[in-house]
Design a protein around this motif. Structure first.
Motif: not given
Length: 436
Positions: A46-67
């Motif tokens: 449960q504590a590692m959900l912090v890193q899961f959410i944080f670094f998951g944003a790289y995967f989710v948001m990288s392409l929208p950020a490029g656009k």
């Protein structure tokens, strides 16, 4: 009336501060994880959900950020990224007031989304500011400031967030509801001060980017967006495909070790120290990476990057193995020393992953950046493992990651002799510029 555009030197000074800020914010997670674990009586997964959410944003948001950057340019993207990161930092206020772990996780996602946008914009922006032949030196300066941020954050964050008395699960169970609420309110409030300061700093930086009229460099974005190669085409190259896996595992191992350091070092059989004292060792872990980058810069002028990657990964694997089987000071210093040998891994893997990709370099780079999502997945898996076999033996997961990196450095990064490589360009400067 014409705007007065800032000089490249002024723009570089402003832009490089971004690297310090996102390094500081990212590694502050290593301090918050044990704090939130205690506050909400979480297990390791449960504590590692912090890193899961944080670094998951790289995967989710990288392409929208490029656009977005393709539409508004690098300057606009940097301003938007600073603002979004600042909003994420301010969301820690309601999270602390409501004492809500889900709201904390939402704040982490918004914060990381802003940092993703900054990463996508700032690396090429600094590279384009000035003479192309000096791009590598400019990015090395920026990455040095990034490492400075990762070194300072754990010590400062530990002093501000972990300095108070922390109650164990047994002691918490003895508190009446009113006392428990008061305790949790006090512990949650300890988080808000640093993040309010971070938000204020980010908003000031956004104002400076606007006030100094930094060059927009939109045309560079448009040129990069003009390539029409498919990602599937890029993954057809073995050294790229295996490089994506290597980045995924490297970032996962690095983040996992940093995330568990405080809990690990505070164990009676290891360091037997307070969480606040353990946070100072996290600074040494990340400080080793800063020193290693300078050492690696010198070594890479003479040595093959694949072989050096294999050597450093081998030493890191040995240190993890020592960490697993030892106790006391040997275990403490073996795990802290891993930071020194992590230092050259990201830029070397990146160098090897985009080698001789010519017009497909931008697509290969995007895939490698998206692979940073390993920082979300591997720590979560290690948390699940720690809940079952204990924190110390759970380090077998980073050990396996380093074993793969040894393979990639020595064999997997070789370009197939019969591959139809789209160009044969010197990518070393660009790869070193994209350091982690």
């Amino acid at each position: 009336m014409n705007e007065r555009i800032a000089s490249p030197r002024t723009a570089l000074i402003v832009a490089t501060t971004l690297f310090f800020m996102w390094g500081f914010i990212t590694v502050l997670n290593d301090v918050l994880i044990p704090h939130l674990k205690s506050l909400f009586t979480l297990n390791y997964a449960q504590a590692m959900l912090v890193q899961f959410i944080f670094f998951g944003a790289y995967f989710v948001m990288s392409l929208p950020a490029g656009k977005l950057i393709a539409r508004v340019g690098y300057r606009g993207g940097i301003m938007f990224g600073l603002g979004l990161t600042g909003v994420g930092a301010l969301l820690f206020i309601p999270a602390a007031q409501w004492i809500s772990y889900p709201v904390f996780l939402a704040a982490f996602f918004v914060l990381a989304s802003g940092i993703t946008l900054l990463q996508v914009a700032a690396n090429p922006y600094v590279c384009l500011l000035g003479e192309p032949r000096l791009a590598s030196s400019r990015l090395n300066l920026a990455q040095a400031l990034n490492s400075l941020g990762t070194t300072i954050a754990p010590a400062l964050g530990g002093a501000l967030i972990l300095s108070g008395a922390v109650l164990g699960a047994t002691e918490l169970a003895r508190l009446d509801p009113a006392a428990l609420l008061a305790y949790r309110s006090e512990q949650a409030a300890a988080v808000t001060g640093p993040y309010v300061g971070i938000a204020a700093t980010l908003f000031v930086l956004a104002f400076l980017v606007w006030a100094f009229r930094l060059p927009n460099l939109t045309e560079a974005t448009e040129r990069a967006d003009a390539a029409h190669h498919r990602f599937a085409d890029v993954l057809g190259f073995r050294h790229v495909r295996l490089g994506v896996i290597a980045i995924f595992l490297y970032v996962g191992a690095e983040v996992s070790i940093g995330s568990f350091l405080i809990n690990y070092l505070s164990m009676p059989s290891i360091g037997d120290i307070s969480e606040s004292a353990a946070a100072r060792y996290v600074s040494l872990y990340w400080g080793g990476a800063m020193i290693g980058r300078f050492v690696g810069f010198v070594l890479l002028r003479q040595l093959d990057p694949g072989r050096l990657l294999g050597v450093f990964a081998t030493i890191a694997a040995v240190l993890v193995a020592i960490t697993i089987i030892s106790e006391g000071r040997i275990a403490v210093w073996s795990i802290v020393a891993i930071g020194l040998f992590n230092s050259i891994m990201f830029p070397n893997i990146f160098t090897l992953g985009i080698a001789r990709m010519g017009a497909m370099t931008d697509k290969a780079s995007s895939l490698l950046i998206m692979a940073i999502v390993g920082g979300a997945i591997v720590p979560l898996l290690q948390g699940m493992l720690a809940d079952r076999i204990g924190v110390q033996f759970a380090f077998v997961l980073p050990l396996l990651c380093y074993l793969y990196i040894i393979y990639y450095g020595l064999r997997g990064s070789r370009i197939d002799s019969d591959a139809q490589v789209p160009g044969d360009v010197d990518t070393n400067r660009a790869a070193r510029a994209a350091g982690h």
